[in-house]
Design a protein around this motif. Structure first.
Motif, PDB file in Angstrom:
ATOM      1  N   ASP A  51       0.825  -1.206   0.000  1.00 47.90           N
ATOM      2  CA  ASP A  51       0.000   0.000   0.000  1.00 47.90           C
ATOM      3  C   ASP A  51       0.860   1.258   0.000  1.00 47.90           C
ATOM      4  OD1 ASP A  51      -2.292   1.603   0.149  1.00 47.90           O
ATOM      5  OD2 ASP A  51      -2.307   1.570   2.335  1.00 47.90           O
ATOM      6  N   PHE A  58      -5.093   1.309  -1.009  1.00 51.41           N
ATOM      7  CA  PHE A  58      -5.731   0.073  -0.563  1.00 51.41           C
ATOM      8  C   PHE A  58      -6.838   0.344   0.452  1.00 51.41           C
ATOM      9  CE2 PHE A  58      -2.250  -3.332  -1.452  1.00 51.41           C
ATOM     10  CZ  PHE A  58      -2.123  -2.844  -2.749  1.00 51.41           C
ATOM     11  N   ASP A  59      -6.644   1.396   1.256  1.00 50.23           N
ATOM     12  CA  ASP A  59      -7.613   1.682   2.320  1.00 50.23           C
ATOM     13  C   ASP A  59      -9.004   2.004   1.774  1.00 50.23           C
ATOM     14  OD1 ASP A  59      -5.515   1.281   3.998  1.00 50.23           O
ATOM     15  OD2 ASP A  59      -5.204   3.386   4.504  1.00 50.23           O
ATOM     16  N   TYR A  61     -10.640   0.266  -0.003  1.00 46.76           N
ATOM     17  CA  TYR A  61     -11.389  -0.985  -0.076  1.00 46.76           C
ATOM     18  C   TYR A  61     -11.866  -1.458   1.298  1.00 46.76           C
ATOM     19  CZ  TYR A  61      -9.510  -1.126  -4.788  1.00 46.76           C
ATOM     20  OH  TYR A  61      -9.181  -0.816  -6.099  1.00 46.76           O
ATOM     21  N   ARG A  64     -17.142   0.652   3.863  1.00 46.51           N
ATOM     22  CA  ARG A  64     -17.772   1.961   3.632  1.00 46.51           C
ATOM     23  C   ARG A  64     -19.203   1.873   4.157  1.00 46.51           C
ATOM     24  NH1 ARG A  64     -16.798   2.159  -1.119  1.00 46.51           N
ATOM     25  NH2 ARG A  64     -14.953   3.474  -1.196  1.00 46.51           N
ATOM     26  N   GLU A  69     -22.071  -1.286  -1.760  1.00 49.21           N
ATOM     27  CA  GLU A  69     -20.810  -1.709  -2.366  1.00 49.21           C
ATOM     28  C   GLU A  69     -19.709  -1.829  -1.310  1.00 49.21           C
ATOM     29  OE1 GLU A  69     -19.785   0.845  -5.570  1.00 49.21           O
ATOM     30  OE2 GLU A  69     -21.513   0.285  -6.812  1.00 49.21           O
ATOM     31  N   GLY A  70     -19.898  -1.171  -0.183  1.00 54.76           N
ATOM     32  CA  GLY A  70     -18.893  -1.222   0.871  1.00 54.76           C
ATOM     33  C   GLY A  70     -18.961  -2.479   1.714  1.00 54.76           C
ATOM     34  N   GLY A  73     -16.026  -4.805   1.783  1.00 54.61           N
ATOM     35  CA  GLY A  73     -14.887  -4.441   2.618  1.00 54.61           C
ATOM     36  C   GLY A  73     -14.857  -5.151   3.954  1.00 54.61           C
ATOM     37  N   ILE A  76     -12.175  -7.618   3.892  1.00 55.50           N
ATOM     38  CA  ILE A  76     -10.876  -7.069   3.497  1.00 55.50           C
ATOM     39  C   ILE A  76     -10.313  -6.131   4.556  1.00 55.50           C
ATOM     40  CG2 ILE A  76      -9.669  -5.708   1.735  1.00 55.50           C
ATOM     41  CD1 ILE A  76     -11.850  -6.541  -0.241  1.00 55.50           C
TER      42      ILE A  76
END
Length: 214
Positions: A51, A58-59, A61, A64, A69-70, A73, A76
């Motif tokens: 990163d 990268f953060d 991802y 959220r 869509e988050g 994460g 991850i």
């Protein structure tokens, strides 16, 4: 005079053999737990180096909040950190608590980690300010804390009880991290990570044979 055959019971020998088997099993489990947790933390450091070096954020991802869509994460975010200082703060407790959490088997450890990640991630997604991005392994740290302490209560094995008490005494101060406090720190991740660890300890508890009632 009659001869009598006397059958001896090798109690001490069998007890010694059982002790050796248990000690060997525990040593093998400890070695496997240590290797797995070291690889886990090393992987986080490799990701943070990437990163830092690569022209990719990268953060972004991470989790959220309130963004469908988050949700991706959730799985991850525990492996991402907001800089090396953030990762350093998580590494040592993650190594210690992760090792203790993995002592009872790598399969249980992986399932416990998955439960903690999902419960912590969903809690963060639902309760954080909309569009906030959350990253870090703190949810796992609090989750392993809750898992190790609660495992002693639910499984009632002597070793687990001793480990749980030791962890509770050594790390009791982190409980304050589940309360709203310093800006930029996800207390939600801490709180729901702790809840996830307790849930994992209950779900993965040792099943006891039912005692019939007369």
């Amino acid at each position: 005079m009659n001869d009598h055959a006397i059958r001896t019971t090798p109690t001490s020998r069998s007890a010694g053999e059982r002790f050796k088997r248990k000690a060997g099993s525990l040593a093998a489990g400890a070695a496997g737990a240590a290797m797995l947790v070291i690889v886990l933390v090393a992987g986080m450091w490799a990701i943070e180096v990437a990163d830092y070096v690569l022209p990719i954020d990268f953060d972004a991802y991470g989790i959220r909040s309130w963004d469908p869509e988050g949700l991706g994460g959730i799985v991850i975010a525990p492996f991402l950190h907001d800089g090396f200082g953030h990762l350093m703060a998580n590494s040592l407790p993650l190594l210690i608590l992760g090792f203790l959490a993995a002592l009872r088997g790598l399969g249980r450890f992986l399932l416990a980690s998955l439960i903690i990640i999902v419960v912590s991630g969903l809690g963060v997604w639902f309760t954080s300010t909309p569009t906030t991005i959350t990253v870090g392994a703190s949810g796992l740290v609090f989750g392993y804390f809750g898992f190790v302490v609660a495992r002693g209560l639910f499984d009632r094995r002597a070793l687990d009880i001793v480990i749980g008490i030791g962890v509770a005494v050594a790390y009791y101060s982190i409980i304050w991290g589940v309360l709203p406090g310093e800006a930029g720190i996800s207390w939600q991740g801490h709180l729901f990570g702790l809840i996830g660890g307790i849930v994992a300890a209950w779900v993965l508890r040792r099943k006891r044979a039912a005692v019939p009632a007369y």
